[in-house]
Motif scaffolding. Structure first.
Motif, PDB file in Angstrom:
ATOM      1  N   ASN B 277       0.838  -1.185   0.000  1.00  0.00           N
ATOM      2  CA  ASN B 277       0.000   0.000   0.000  1.00  0.00           C
ATOM      3  C   ASN B 277       0.884   1.251   0.000  1.00  0.00           C
ATOM      4  OD1 ASN B 277      -1.654   2.082   0.647  1.00  0.00           O
ATOM      5  ND2 ASN B 277      -2.566   1.111   2.452  1.00  0.00           N
ATOM      6  N   PRO B 278       0.761   2.092  -1.009  1.00  0.00           N
ATOM      7  CA  PRO B 278       1.673   3.244  -1.094  1.00  0.00           C
ATOM      8  C   PRO B 278       1.460   4.287   0.000  1.00  0.00           C
ATOM      9  CG  PRO B 278       0.007   3.350  -2.813  1.00  0.00           C
ATOM     10  CD  PRO B 278      -0.157   2.035  -2.130  1.00  0.00           C
ATOM     11  N   TYR B 279       0.331   4.189   0.707  1.00  0.00           N
ATOM     12  CA  TYR B 279       0.102   5.140   1.804  1.00  0.00           C
ATOM     13  C   TYR B 279       0.821   4.701   3.059  1.00  0.00           C
ATOM     14  CZ  TYR B 279      -3.510   6.831  -1.237  1.00  0.00           C
ATOM     15  OH  TYR B 279      -4.175   7.339  -2.312  1.00  0.00           O
ATOM     16  N   ASN B 280       1.114   3.402   3.099  1.00  0.00           N
ATOM     17  CA  ASN B 280       1.658   2.867   4.329  1.00  0.00           C
ATOM     18  C   ASN B 280       2.654   1.777   3.955  1.00  0.00           C
ATOM     19  OD1 ASN B 280       2.044   2.167   6.952  1.00  0.00           O
ATOM     20  ND2 ASN B 280       0.151   0.966   7.104  1.00  0.00           N
ATOM     21  N   THR B 281       3.829   2.216   3.507  1.00  0.00           N
ATOM     22  CA  THR B 281       4.793   1.237   3.032  1.00  0.00           C
ATOM     23  C   THR B 281       5.388   0.484   4.220  1.00  0.00           C
ATOM     24  OG1 THR B 281       6.289   3.105   2.975  1.00  0.00           O
ATOM     25  CG2 THR B 281       5.476   2.301   0.877  1.00  0.00           C
ATOM     26  N   PRO B 282       5.712  -0.798   4.005  1.00  0.00           N
ATOM     27  CA  PRO B 282       6.198  -1.603   5.128  1.00  0.00           C
ATOM     28  C   PRO B 282       7.574  -1.131   5.596  1.00  0.00           C
ATOM     29  CG  PRO B 282       6.391  -2.810   3.064  1.00  0.00           C
ATOM     30  CD  PRO B 282       5.649  -1.560   2.753  1.00  0.00           C
ATOM     31  N   ASP B 283       7.887  -1.443   6.840  1.00  0.00           N
ATOM     32  CA  ASP B 283       9.236  -1.167   7.354  1.00  0.00           C
ATOM     33  C   ASP B 283      10.216  -2.103   6.674  1.00  0.00           C
ATOM     34  OD1 ASP B 283       8.714   0.891   8.984  1.00  0.00           O
ATOM     35  OD2 ASP B 283       8.450  -0.318  10.808  1.00  0.00           O
ATOM     36  N   GLY B 284      11.463  -1.726   6.700  1.00  0.00           N
ATOM     37  CA  GLY B 284      12.502  -2.583   6.140  1.00  0.00           C
ATOM     38  C   GLY B 284      12.441  -2.593   4.636  1.00  0.00           C
ATOM     39  N   CYS B 285      12.820  -3.689   4.050  1.00  0.00           N
ATOM     40  CA  CYS B 285      12.824  -3.797   2.596  1.00  0.00           C
ATOM     41  C   CYS B 285      11.395  -3.840   2.091  1.00  0.00           C
ATOM     42  CB  CYS B 285      13.578  -5.067   2.190  1.00  0.00           C
ATOM     43  SG  CYS B 285      13.507  -5.354   0.417  1.00  0.00           S
ATOM     44  N   ARG B 286      11.117  -3.036   1.067  1.00  0.00           N
ATOM     45  CA  ARG B 286       9.737  -2.967   0.574  1.00  0.00           C
ATOM     46  C   ARG B 286       9.289  -4.272  -0.060  1.00  0.00           C
ATOM     47  NH1 ARG B 286       9.041   3.253  -0.605  1.00  0.00           N
ATOM     48  NH2 ARG B 286       9.696   3.754   1.497  1.00  0.00           N
ATOM     49  N   PHE B 287      10.243  -5.060  -0.504  1.00  0.00           N
ATOM     50  CA  PHE B 287       9.876  -6.291  -1.185  1.00  0.00           C
ATOM     51  C   PHE B 287       9.710  -7.450  -0.203  1.00  0.00           C
ATOM     52  CE2 PHE B 287      11.026 -10.028  -3.944  1.00  0.00           C
ATOM     53  CZ  PHE B 287       9.879  -9.981  -4.715  1.00  0.00           C
ATOM     54  N   ALA B 294      12.846 -13.654   2.862  1.00  0.00           N
ATOM     55  CA  ALA B 294      12.755 -12.628   3.894  1.00  0.00           C
ATOM     56  C   ALA B 294      12.921 -13.218   5.288  1.00  0.00           C
ATOM     57  CB  ALA B 294      11.410 -11.930   3.784  1.00  0.00           C
ATOM     58  N   ASN B 295      13.710 -12.547   6.120  1.00  0.00           N
ATOM     59  CA  ASN B 295      13.809 -12.911   7.526  1.00  0.00           C
ATOM     60  C   ASN B 295      13.404 -11.706   8.357  1.00  0.00           C
ATOM     61  OD1 ASN B 295      15.938 -11.140   7.651  1.00  0.00           O
ATOM     62  ND2 ASN B 295      17.463 -12.750   7.269  1.00  0.00           N
ATOM     63  N   GLU B 296      13.545 -11.787   9.682  1.00  0.00           N
ATOM     64  CA  GLU B 296      13.065 -10.704  10.553  1.00  0.00           C
ATOM     65  C   GLU B 296      13.794  -9.390  10.251  1.00  0.00           C
ATOM     66  OE1 GLU B 296      14.670 -13.525  13.137  1.00  0.00           O
ATOM     67  OE2 GLU B 296      13.598 -14.231  11.364  1.00  0.00           O
ATOM     68  N   ASP B 297      15.082  -9.495   9.929  1.00  0.00           N
ATOM     69  CA  ASP B 297      15.865  -8.281   9.700  1.00  0.00           C
ATOM     70  C   ASP B 297      15.379  -7.518   8.472  1.00  0.00           C
ATOM     71  OD1 ASP B 297      17.235  -9.040  11.853  1.00  0.00           O
ATOM     72  OD2 ASP B 297      19.026  -9.758  10.774  1.00  0.00           O
ATOM     73  N   CYS B 298      14.679  -8.216   7.587  1.00  0.00           N
ATOM     74  CA  CYS B 298      14.205  -7.568   6.376  1.00  0.00           C
ATOM     75  C   CYS B 298      13.019  -6.652   6.661  1.00  0.00           C
ATOM     76  CB  CYS B 298      13.779  -8.604   5.340  1.00  0.00           C
ATOM     77  SG  CYS B 298      15.135  -9.591   4.726  1.00  0.00           S
ATOM     78  N   THR B 299      12.409  -6.800   7.832  1.00  0.00           N
ATOM     79  CA  THR B 299      11.180  -6.053   8.076  1.00  0.00           C
ATOM     80  C   THR B 299      11.357  -4.956   9.120  1.00  0.00           C
ATOM     81  OG1 THR B 299      10.547  -7.722   9.682  1.00  0.00           O
ATOM     82  CG2 THR B 299       9.690  -7.977   7.457  1.00  0.00           C
TER      83      THR B 299
END
Lengths: 409, 348, 448
Positions: B277-287, B294-299
């Protein structure tokens, strides 16, 4: 959902699916429309056949039903005329085919509203028109028709004054040659002693009648002619479009004046003549819109579903063209309102009609010392027309879901 | 192709839009540069911000609701600080834009010749007959058959590919230093796409201009790019030389895109999930939400810093940071690499 | 062999061109001009070609969105199996002859997926009711049941039941195409026509939808006719592929066969247009120049000969293939009287750089270079003919130029129509180059 039959698409036994046609399957709006229109039609027939010229319809109805007593206590003495029946019919149509679908599809309504409310003036306009609508419908039930009373002529509005030389008698306090307005006539009175406020309330009903009935006629003829023309093509298209050309080129005003000269002016005549010669633009617009909608893939998709031609037109082409004509109509109505006012002002209207135009006309000769007679209805008319224009503009933007999805890309 | 000083330097480019639902960040602190005579491809799915990024360069983003920040330097001149008149000058003389839908980008009321000569005469003082001659030359140059007869045709008389050719001719009018091509072949047939790509390659050689090419199709990238910038959800995931990107795709997103190229005998299901969602991009790596590794550090935190894994090849992925085992990601890359050579063999 | 679910025989769709006050028919656009193929149960057949080759018209004529001009479309799906021809030769399962009732029945058994997800849904209808409408049209009055079926189906195509009440504009292109799949599936048809269902989508979403189509087909066993301009897409979903050019099928066969061993030059060109994900093999493909000619007046003989890179040379001459192609292009342009001497003169002036007029020689070499004809053609007869034609052109005598060229240069490709040649069982192509390679085949009308 407890049905004995399986609820997955690949297990439907189509041989056992039988269509049970009948009234049960009709949409809610159609049912409601039938329920309300049939009694109305019955009442109209009763009025035509059983009620005498000079009798009031509901008084007679009370007598015939043996319910004169209850009718009298309820104050049911209404005597609807032909135009009133059509007006009520259009109100039903409006309620069931415009308001009810909005209620039934809350998602789309919310979306429209979200788009619509971006346009602040349009929201104010909508509130204003809703107010005018409510006053026009229920106002006359509470406020009696203003009767002429020569003794009360040219009473000033409350907080205003008028030179006593111009009036017969002052209802409020008269001191030092000026007459004070009173709350008895908050907006003053006309030269014939009619209360301006009551006049305007009844005028609102007339305005609503003009707006609704003309819209109905224009929409009905315009959508039918436009859609039939677009979908049939060939000589039908050719004939209908040449007819439209004639209608567009028709000198409506001159025709109206001629008819008025022969039969005398009446509101019904005004509405019928102006509306039946105003659908040309709408029909053309609908036709071109329908032609472009017919090109869309979803029309092919519907045809390939096995739907009948009627269904394709009724459920897919008309809804997608009709919503765009709403704008067209909201911009057409102000024209009618202005025409009525202008004709009245020139003395070419029905002088007995309690319309805003007639009120303005009645203040024509006394503008010098009684400007309120013209000012009050003038402002109301001005704002109403402005509101219609704002509304039309905003609807054009709001009723176009494609535009938004494109913008989001 | 020698790459001298950079023609275009984009630094920290951020484009936001004010909408009813809040601020939408379409492009988020993106850097890239284009050298003279070089073709740079921005690649990513729809909604990754690639088109907005190019529009931000030439000031085509409507402000408001848009808001562009960062610096865009063309030959050392900052475009952001220019006034409207100067910017118009640059748009005509130095940068030209071609779009996905030639139908929509053309004016249907005028003949293509008229539109070309108009573009010519806005920027240069040329007499009518001279303008006409140069217009016909340009149409010939872009491979429009029978150009002198076509010159007076209206856009609706041309096919999609011919319209795109005419659009390119219009873009070439000012002899631009940079041609921005925003998915110019997406609406076209594969055969016409091949023609247009070939034409762009030829024109680049003749005119020595730089091209910024936007596409979602890595197959197209392979045909035209010198360098590639992979974008996802407004951020750069990976960048590098076209050979590095295709032979060693290092970011899981690039690898996933590679997998999407339809080819015989390979079963791919696309990239599961949708853009954030472009209004609320995720923490960490967007992908991370769609990433297999993906692991925990990616987020947590921001998008990982871009790490140079070899010369001019940068990846924004935590696995390439020190302390991680990058082979986790690389291994799956090897797999896809081998399959790509395989299918190269079947193609010949 | 089992009975095909769909047999198309010699299908034609011509659009009349009318002109004048009385709307007299003056010609016809032959969008589809006699195509024949079969689709077997559970099979996906691809129909591939450039825009303007008539593939979409073929689809709409087969599914009878438009009425075919001629030919048969025999549909044996639903419970129509094992029908035989009537005595008058008409087939009871011929879609082109279906009456209203039969057509409605046919709609239940054959559906379509459309190209443009943004225009294939009524913007004022929830997607749920758009899908459920098909059930309603075919007589299912039970509203909760309709809803249950559609909700279940939406989940099967990868959406959620709550999406029933949402409107098309709330979905992305890929999601809309999933709904389009649901709409095509909801009547549980035996046969689906997919008209470029993924060409408007991003590559990543394209892959998703293609694999969804494959899964659904595996699960529900319907047959498909899949239309695309992109060979790479065809390779992902199709079992067999028919290559169409200008209203005709030029090659048909198994996908693997066609990819590995394309027999028609047009198929070759289409295959080489697929962008390869390998930056090291650039510009190696065959470039197909120009666009599909107008189907109103298609080229004689093999319709592809005007663009073919392997067009056959006259028996008594020998050229570089490239110069032969160039000469033919030049000849065709002269025949159309489309050579603009004025602009050529100006171009020659530009390359000459001298202010003193242009010599005829310069113009002639300018023409040669513009068409890619070498300065000297090795073949002496050809060289003379070209030179004479050029002389005539410079003297503005187009007629004699045309005469010189037309009488000297003629390719067998334009004089006769190539026959269908069978290479492998089920792999046919129509190209003069292949005449010696296999036996000609004649399709029996409607072999059941």
């Amino acid at each position: 959902m407890a049905t004995e039959q399986p609820d997955t698409f690949d297990e439907v036994n189509w041989e056992s699916v039988r269509s049970s046609s009948g009234i049960v399957n009709l949409a809610l709006k159609t049912k409601l429309m039938l329920i309300t229109t049939l009694p109305l039609l019955a009442l109209w027939l009763y009025d035509r056949v059983a009620v005498g010229q000079r009798e009031k319809t509901f008084v007679q109805l009370g007598k015939d039903l043996g319910l004169s007593g209850p009718f009298e206590t309820l104050g049911l003495t209404w005597n609807p005329a032909g135009l009133d029946y059509i007006f009520i019919f259009t109100i039903f149509l409006f309620a069931f085919y415009m308001i009810l679908p909005l209620y039934e599809n809350p998602r789309m309504t919310r979306y429209y509203w979200k788009e619509f409310k971006r346009n602040r003036p349009a929201v104010v306009s909508l509130v204003w028109l809703a107010f005018v609508f409510v006053v026009g419908i229920i106002g006359p039930l509470f406020i009696d028709k203003p009767e002429p009373d020569i003794l009360k002529s040219f009473q000033p509005p409350v907080y205003a004054t008028v030179d006593t030389a111009n009036i017969v008698q002052c209802v409020g306090e008269a001191s030092g040659g000026t007459c004070q307005g009173t709350w008895q006539h908050p907006l003053g009175t006309t030269g014939s002693g009619r209360d301006v406020l009551a006049f305007m309330v009844h005028g609102t009903t007339i305005t609503m009648k003009i707006a609704f009935i003309t819209t109905l006629i224009v929409a009905l003829i315009g959508i039918s002619v436009g859609t039939i023309s677009a979908y049939s093509g060939g000589w039908v298209d050719e004939t209908l479009m040449r007819m439209t050309d004639i209608v567009l080129a028709f000198p409506t005003l001159i025709f109206f004046l001629m008819i008025t000269y022969i039969y005398g002016a009446s509101l019904g005549l005004f509405i019928v003549i102006f509306a039946t010669f105003a659908w040309g633009g709408a029909a053309r617009y609908i036709r071109s819109k329908a032609l472009s909608v017919a090109e869309e893939e979803f029309i092919d998709a519907t045809r390939i579903s096995g739907a009948s031609r009627y269904r394709v037109v009724r459920r897919h082409i008309v809804p997608n063209t009709a919503s765009s004509i709403i704008t067209n109509l909201t911009l057409l109505v102000p024209g009618f309102l202005l025409a009525e006012a202008q004709l009245s002002f020139l003395g070419l209207g029905d002088a007995g009609l309690l319309s805003w135009g007639q009120l303005i006309a009645s203040g024509r000769s006394s503008l010098e010392y009684a400007p309120w007679i013209i000012l009050a209805p003038g402002f109301i008319l001005f704002f109403t027309i402005l509101a219609f224009n704002f509304l039309g503009d905003a609807l054009l933007d709001a009723l176009n879901p494609e535009a938004e999805s494109e913008a989001e890309k | 192709m020698s790459v001298n000083d950079n023609l275009l330097e984009v630094k920290n480019l951020t484009t936001e839009f004010r909408t009813d639902n809040g601020m939408l960040t379409a492009v988020d602190a993106v850097d890239f540069s284009i050298g003279e005579g070089e073709t740079v491809c921005i690649v990513g799915e729809s909604g990754s911000g690639k088109t907005v990024a190019t529009e931000s360069i030439t000031g085509l983003v409507k402000e408001p609701p848009g808001k562009v920040s960062g610096t865009v330097e063309l030959e050392g001149k900052d475009l952001q600080s220019m006034n409207k008149k100067e910017l118009r000058q640059v748009r005509g003389d130095n940068i030209a834009h071609i779009f996905q839908n030639p139908q929509e980008a053309m004016n249907h009321c005028y003949s293509i010749g008229w539109q070309i000569t108009e573009a010519l005469q806005v920027h240069q003082d040329v007499p009518d007959d001279e303008a006409r001659k140069r217009g016909i030359d340009l149409l010939e140059r872009v491979g429009l058959a029978n150009a002198s007869a076509r010159f007076d045709d209206y856009p609706h008389e041309l096919s999609g590919g011919q319209k795109q050719r005419a659009m390119i001719a219009m873009a070439l009018v000012g002899n631009p230093d940079l041609l921005i091509a925003d998915e110019p072949t997406t609406a076209l047939d594969v055969t016409v796409q091949a023609q247009i790509l070939k034409l762009l390659n030829e024109l680049q050689e003749d005119y020595g201009m730089s091209i910024l090419f936007v596409t979602h199709d890595l197959g197209v990238v392979a045909e035209i790019a010198d360098r590639v910038v992979v974008m996802y959800a407004g951020k750069v995931m990976e960048r590098g030389d076209v050979f590095d990107i295709f032979e060693e795709p290092s970011h899981p997103y690039t690898q996933a895109l590679m997998e999407c190229i339809p080819d015989k005998g390979r079963e791919t299901d696309g990239i599961p999930g949708t853009l954030p969602n472009p209004y609320n991009t995720p923490d960490g790596c967007r992908f991370a939400p769609r990433c297999d590794h993906a692991n925990e550090d990616c987020t947590i935190g921001d998008q990982p810093e871009e790490i140079e894994i070899e010369r001019n090849h940068e990846v924004s992925c935590v696995y390439y940071q020190s302390g991680y085992d990058s082979s986790v990601v690389r291994d799956s890359e090897l797999e896809s690499d081998s399959s790509s050579t395989e299918m190269g063999a079947t193609d010949d | 062999m089992t009975e095909p679910i769909l047999s198309v025989r010699n299908l034609k769709k011509h659009y009349p061109i009318k002109s004048g006050l009385l709307n007299r028919k003056v010609g016809a656009t032959k969008a589809v001009d006699g195509i024949s193929f079969d689709v077997h149960p559970g099979e996906t057949v691809g129909l591939v070609g450039e825009s303007g080759c008539g593939k979409s018209t073929a689809a709409t004529s087969i599914i009878r969105l438009e009425d075919a001009t001629d030919g048969e479309v025999i549909f044996n799906g639903g419970n129509r199996a094992s029908e035989t021809r009537r005595e008058d030769g008409a087939h009871p399962n011929d879609v082109t002859e279906f009456n209203k009732r039969e057509l409605k029945q046919f709609r239940r058994d054959a559906q379509m997926i459309f190209q443009d997800p943004s225009s294939s849904f009524n913007p004022r209808m929830t997607v749920g009711s758009a899908v459920a409408e098909l059930l309603l049209v075919h007589g299912m009055d039970d509203k909760p049941r309709r809803r249950a079926i559609v909700e279940d189906l939406l989940e099967r195509v990868g959406l959620s039941a709550e999406d029933y009440d949402r409107y098309p504009h709330e979905f992305s292109g890929g999601q809309k195409q999933r709904i389009g799949l649901a709409r095509a599936l909801v009547l549980n048809p035996d046969f689906i026509v997919a008209d470029e269902p993924v060409s408007a989508l991003d590559v990543s979403i394209k892959a998703e939808i293609l694999s969804l189509i494959n899964d659904l087909q595996e699960k529900y066993g319907m047959s498909m006719l899949f239309i695309s301009h992109d060979m790479s897409v065809i390779s992902k979903v199709c079992d067999r592929v028919a290559v169409m050019y200008l209203g005709e099928i030029v090659e048909i066969g198994d996908v693997d066969e066609i990819f590995e061993n394309p027999q028609h030059p047009y198929t070759e060109a289409l295959l080489s247009a697929i962008p390869t994900p390998d930056p090291r093999s650039r510009n190696e493909g065959i470039e197909l120049k120009g666009t599909v000619p107008s189907p109103t007046n298609p080229p004689s003989g093999c319709r592809f000969h005007t663009r073919c890179h392997r067009v056959i040379q006259p028996p008594d001459m020998e050229f570089e293939q490239e110069s032969w192609r160039a000469i033919l292009n030049f000849r065709d342009r002269v025949a159309q009287e489309a050579i603009d001497l004025e602009s050529i003169r100006e171009n020659a002036l530009g390359s000459q750089d001298s202010g003193s007029g242009v010599t005829d020689q310069a113009i002639k070499s300018q023409i040669r270079s513009e068409f890619g004809i070498p300065e000297r053609i090795e073949e002496p007869t050809a060289e003379t003919a070209v030179e004479e034609a050029l002389d005539a052109l410079v003297n503005e005598d187009t007629d004699s130029a045309r005469e010189h060229l037309m009488s000297t240069f003629e390719t067998p490709c334009e004089t006769s129509k190539p026959e269908q040649i069978e290479h492998e069982p089920g792999h046919r192509s129509a190209c003069h180059l292949n005449t010696s390679k296999g036996k000609t085949v004649e399709l029996t009308p409607g072999d059941d």
